[in-house]
Write a protein that holds these residues in place. Structure first.
Motif, PDB file in Angstrom:
ATOM      1  N   ILE A 212       0.839  -1.202   0.000  1.00  0.00           N
ATOM      2  CA  ILE A 212       0.000   0.000   0.000  1.00  0.00           C
ATOM      3  C   ILE A 212       0.873   1.250   0.000  1.00  0.00           C
ATOM      4  CG2 ILE A 212      -1.825   1.230   1.232  1.00  0.00           C
ATOM      5  CD1 ILE A 212      -2.455  -1.556   2.562  1.00  0.00           C
ATOM      6  N   GLU A 213       0.519   2.189  -0.871  1.00  0.00           N
ATOM      7  CA  GLU A 213       1.225   3.459  -0.949  1.00  0.00           C
ATOM      8  C   GLU A 213       0.234   4.615  -0.879  1.00  0.00           C
ATOM      9  OE1 GLU A 213       3.678   3.642  -4.385  1.00  0.00           O
ATOM     10  OE2 GLU A 213       4.820   1.834  -3.906  1.00  0.00           O
ATOM     11  N   GLU A 214       0.678   5.709  -0.276  1.00  0.00           N
ATOM     12  CA  GLU A 214      -0.172   6.888  -0.135  1.00  0.00           C
ATOM     13  C   GLU A 214       0.647   8.130  -0.477  1.00  0.00           C
ATOM     14  OE1 GLU A 214      -3.246   7.642   3.262  1.00  0.00           O
ATOM     15  OE2 GLU A 214      -1.373   8.552   3.915  1.00  0.00           O
ATOM     16  N   ALA A 215       0.034   9.029  -1.237  1.00  0.00           N
ATOM     17  CA  ALA A 215       0.716  10.269  -1.610  1.00  0.00           C
ATOM     18  C   ALA A 215      -0.284  11.407  -1.634  1.00  0.00           C
ATOM     19  CB  ALA A 215       1.378  10.122  -2.970  1.00  0.00           C
ATOM     20  N   ILE A 216       0.193  12.614  -1.347  1.00  0.00           N
ATOM     21  CA  ILE A 216      -0.637  13.817  -1.371  1.00  0.00           C
ATOM     22  C   ILE A 216      -0.124  14.737  -2.470  1.00  0.00           C
ATOM     23  CG2 ILE A 216      -1.236  15.920  -0.103  1.00  0.00           C
ATOM     24  CD1 ILE A 216      -1.265  14.250   2.439  1.00  0.00           C
ATOM     25  N   ILE A 217      -1.044  15.263  -3.265  1.00  0.00           N
ATOM     26  CA  ILE A 217      -0.653  16.185  -4.334  1.00  0.00           C
ATOM     27  C   ILE A 217      -1.495  17.451  -4.269  1.00  0.00           C
ATOM     28  CG2 ILE A 217       0.058  14.297  -5.857  1.00  0.00           C
ATOM     29  CD1 ILE A 217      -2.479  14.805  -7.495  1.00  0.00           C
ATOM     30  N   GLU A 218      -0.921  18.534  -4.737  1.00  0.00           N
ATOM     31  CA  GLU A 218      -1.646  19.796  -4.862  1.00  0.00           C
ATOM     32  C   GLU A 218      -2.420  19.784  -6.184  1.00  0.00           C
ATOM     33  OE1 GLU A 218      -1.700  22.055  -2.475  1.00  0.00           O
ATOM     34  OE2 GLU A 218      -0.324  20.849  -1.264  1.00  0.00           O
ATOM     35  N   ALA A 219      -3.673  20.215  -6.137  1.00  0.00           N
ATOM     36  CA  ALA A 219      -4.518  20.217  -7.341  1.00  0.00           C
ATOM     37  C   ALA A 219      -5.360  21.487  -7.357  1.00  0.00           C
ATOM     38  CB  ALA A 219      -5.412  18.977  -7.375  1.00  0.00           C
ATOM     39  N   PRO A 220      -4.772  22.630  -7.699  1.00  0.00           N
ATOM     40  CA  PRO A 220      -5.552  23.871  -7.729  1.00  0.00           C
ATOM     41  C   PRO A 220      -6.705  23.798  -8.721  1.00  0.00           C
ATOM     42  CG  PRO A 220      -3.420  24.156  -8.792  1.00  0.00           C
ATOM     43  CD  PRO A 220      -3.388  22.824  -8.121  1.00  0.00           C
ATOM     44  N   THR A 225     -13.473  32.834 -14.345  1.00  0.00           N
ATOM     45  CA  THR A 225     -13.918  33.905 -13.454  1.00  0.00           C
ATOM     46  C   THR A 225     -14.455  33.319 -12.156  1.00  0.00           C
ATOM     47  OG1 THR A 225     -16.220  33.912 -14.226  1.00  0.00           O
ATOM     48  CG2 THR A 225     -14.635  35.274 -15.470  1.00  0.00           C
ATOM     49  N   THR A 226     -14.541  34.154 -11.141  1.00  0.00           N
ATOM     50  CA  THR A 226     -15.158  33.750  -9.878  1.00  0.00           C
ATOM     51  C   THR A 226     -16.624  33.395 -10.096  1.00  0.00           C
ATOM     52  OG1 THR A 226     -13.691  35.258  -8.724  1.00  0.00           O
ATOM     53  CG2 THR A 226     -15.578  34.453  -7.495  1.00  0.00           C
ATOM     54  N   GLU A 227     -17.268  34.153 -10.960  1.00  0.00           N
ATOM     55  CA  GLU A 227     -18.683  33.886 -11.266  1.00  0.00           C
ATOM     56  C   GLU A 227     -18.868  32.495 -11.857  1.00  0.00           C
ATOM     57  OE1 GLU A 227     -18.269  38.284 -10.943  1.00  0.00           O
ATOM     58  OE2 GLU A 227     -17.096  36.685 -11.878  1.00  0.00           O
ATOM     59  N   THR A 268      -7.003  35.777  -9.578  1.00  0.00           N
ATOM     60  CA  THR A 268      -5.626  36.026  -9.979  1.00  0.00           C
ATOM     61  C   THR A 268      -5.637  36.865 -11.252  1.00  0.00           C
ATOM     62  OG1 THR A 268      -5.387  34.122 -11.474  1.00  0.00           O
ATOM     63  CG2 THR A 268      -5.068  33.720  -9.115  1.00  0.00           C
ATOM     64  N   LYS A 269      -4.472  37.236 -11.716  1.00  0.00           N
ATOM     65  CA  LYS A 269      -4.408  38.008 -12.969  1.00  0.00           C
ATOM     66  C   LYS A 269      -4.863  37.175 -14.158  1.00  0.00           C
ATOM     67  CE  LYS A 269       0.548  37.004 -13.666  1.00  0.00           C
ATOM     68  NZ  LYS A 269       0.358  36.132 -14.837  1.00  0.00           N
ATOM     69  N   ASP A 270      -4.866  35.844 -13.985  1.00  0.00           N
ATOM     70  CA  ASP A 270      -5.279  34.963 -15.080  1.00  0.00           C
ATOM     71  C   ASP A 270      -6.705  34.448 -14.932  1.00  0.00           C
ATOM     72  OD1 ASP A 270      -2.725  35.044 -16.336  1.00  0.00           O
ATOM     73  OD2 ASP A 270      -1.982  33.667 -14.802  1.00  0.00           O
ATOM     74  N   GLY A 271      -7.377  34.815 -13.839  1.00  0.00           N
ATOM     75  CA  GLY A 271      -8.749  34.334 -13.644  1.00  0.00           C
ATOM     76  C   GLY A 271      -9.029  34.014 -12.194  1.00  0.00           C
ATOM     77  N   PHE A 272      -9.357  32.751 -11.929  1.00  0.00           N
ATOM     78  CA  PHE A 272      -9.732  32.304 -10.590  1.00  0.00           C
ATOM     79  C   PHE A 272      -8.992  31.004 -10.294  1.00  0.00           C
ATOM     80  CE2 PHE A 272     -12.279  29.574  -7.861  1.00  0.00           C
ATOM     81  CZ  PHE A 272     -12.643  30.407  -6.815  1.00  0.00           C
ATOM     82  N   GLU A 273      -8.362  30.935  -9.127  1.00  0.00           N
ATOM     83  CA  GLU A 273      -7.639  29.717  -8.737  1.00  0.00           C
ATOM     84  C   GLU A 273      -7.727  29.529  -7.234  1.00  0.00           C
ATOM     85  OE1 GLU A 273      -3.036  28.355  -8.346  1.00  0.00           O
ATOM     86  OE2 GLU A 273      -3.673  28.975 -10.369  1.00  0.00           O
ATOM     87  N   THR A 274      -8.293  28.420  -6.819  1.00  0.00           N
ATOM     88  CA  THR A 274      -8.431  28.120  -5.404  1.00  0.00           C
ATOM     89  C   THR A 274      -7.664  26.840  -5.086  1.00  0.00           C
ATOM     90  OG1 THR A 274     -10.004  27.675  -3.613  1.00  0.00           O
ATOM     91  CG2 THR A 274     -10.593  26.863  -5.775  1.00  0.00           C
ATOM     92  N   PRO A 275      -6.991  26.782  -3.932  1.00  0.00           N
ATOM     93  CA  PRO A 275      -6.181  25.600  -3.619  1.00  0.00           C
ATOM     94  C   PRO A 275      -7.030  24.375  -3.322  1.00  0.00           C
ATOM     95  CG  PRO A 275      -6.218  27.105  -1.752  1.00  0.00           C
ATOM     96  CD  PRO A 275      -6.890  27.816  -2.893  1.00  0.00           C
ATOM     97  N   CYS A 276      -6.428  23.225  -3.535  1.00  0.00           N
ATOM     98  CA  CYS A 276      -7.073  21.949  -3.217  1.00  0.00           C
ATOM     99  C   CYS A 276      -5.968  20.909  -3.034  1.00  0.00           C
ATOM    100  CB  CYS A 276      -8.029  21.527  -4.324  1.00  0.00           C
ATOM    101  SG  CYS A 276      -8.753  19.885  -4.058  1.00  0.00           S
TER     102      CYS A 276
END
Length: 286
Positions: A212-220, A225-227, A268-276
């Motif tokens: 068994i292996e487990e890993a965590i990754i960032e996935a913004p 747009t926010t809308e 952001t200057k490129d649109g909308f980006e939220t962390p995950c």
């Protein structure tokens, strides 16, 4: 299965049926959001040419299509989901893309009506945490895998790492003076049910998996747009709309505008980006 599990599954199937069309409408954005996690999941499941693959809680089959490309015409992919509407969409997508080796069926992940020791690999992208008894589901997946077969699953980690899930309902609760969710020591299915470090590893082990292996990754998560982001949540998150049931249209509109205002912090200057943050766990039937 106890009556509460049966009722929960009926409600889940209905909610996903209601959201299926909108989810599929947004699938290019969702696939982009989950692209790295999906490739990692397929890699950890060791999926290759000619394999027979089972997809658990497959939704509209976004990841099933990618798996079908990996196995080729000599392989096969079975996409399963509790929602009949999702299954209809997945089968239509397979037909439209000429993927005769991909098919979808309505199936309960905790009670797979499938032959034992049949599949070379199994996957689940953001579905396992919605099972009322994930250990039972993992045990069933283990059963239907061949000896040496691999299973890999993607789930969300913890609420603090994924604010786009937390902030919209908080706005609604605050605006309508609704009580906060009651935290319980007992297991409760939901987006973050399996995201605590090593929790899923323990369930994999109890189900009989090894290596068994487990890993965590960032996935913004990105939108133009926010809308657009808030429209996506409004269309696919039945739980949010349920919180607003009984409110007049003007009140609902004002609350959604408040959600937009709160989420603008991720523009952001490129649109909308939220962390995950996502967790990938995999294991082998040895």
């Amino acid at each position: 299965m106890d009556q509460s599990s049966e009722a929960y599954k009926r409600e889940e199937a209905q909610q996903w049926d209601n959201a299926a069309f909108a989810w599929h409408k947004w699938i290019p954005t969702i696939n982009a959001f989950l692209s790295v996690a999906t490739q990692d999941m397929l890699d950890q499941a060791k999926i290759g040419e000619g394999d027979k693959v089972l997809d658990i809680a497959a939704g509209d089959g976004g990841q099933s299509v990618i798996a079908a490309a990996r196995v080729g015409k000599s392989g096969a992919v079975l996409a399963t989901d509790i929602s009949p509407e999702f299954v209809k969409i997945a089968n239509r997508v397979a037909r439209d893309n000429g993927l005769d080796h991909l098919r979808a069926e309505v199936m309960d992940a905790e009670n797979l009506s499938l032959e034992s020791n049949y599949f070379d690999a199994a996957i689940s992208r953001l579905g396992l945490m919605f099972l009322p008894d994930p250990l039972k589901g993992l045990t069933e997946i283990h059963r239907v895998l061949k000896l040496g077969g691999h299973f890999s699953a993607v789930v969300f980690t913890t609420p603090d790492k994924t604010p786009f899930f937390i902030l919209p309902p908080k706005v609604i609760r605050d605006r309508l003076n609704l009580p906060s969710p009651i935290l319980s020591e007992s297991y409760h299915p939901g987006p973050f049910a399996l995201g605590t470090e090593d929790h899923l590893v323990g369930l994999f082990r109890k189900a009989g998996f090894s290596d068994i292996e487990e890993a965590i990754i960032e996935a913004p998560l990105r939108f133009k747009t926010t809308e657009d982001f808030v429209l996506w949540r409004k269309e696919v998150a039945g739980s949010l709309q349920k919180m607003l049931d009984g409110q007049d249209p003007n009140t609902q509109k004002n609350i959604w505008n408040e959600v937009i205002d709160v989420m603008r912090q991720y523009e952001t200057k490129d649109g909308f980006e939220t962390p995950c943050e996502l967790l990938i766990c995999s294991g082998q039937k040895a």
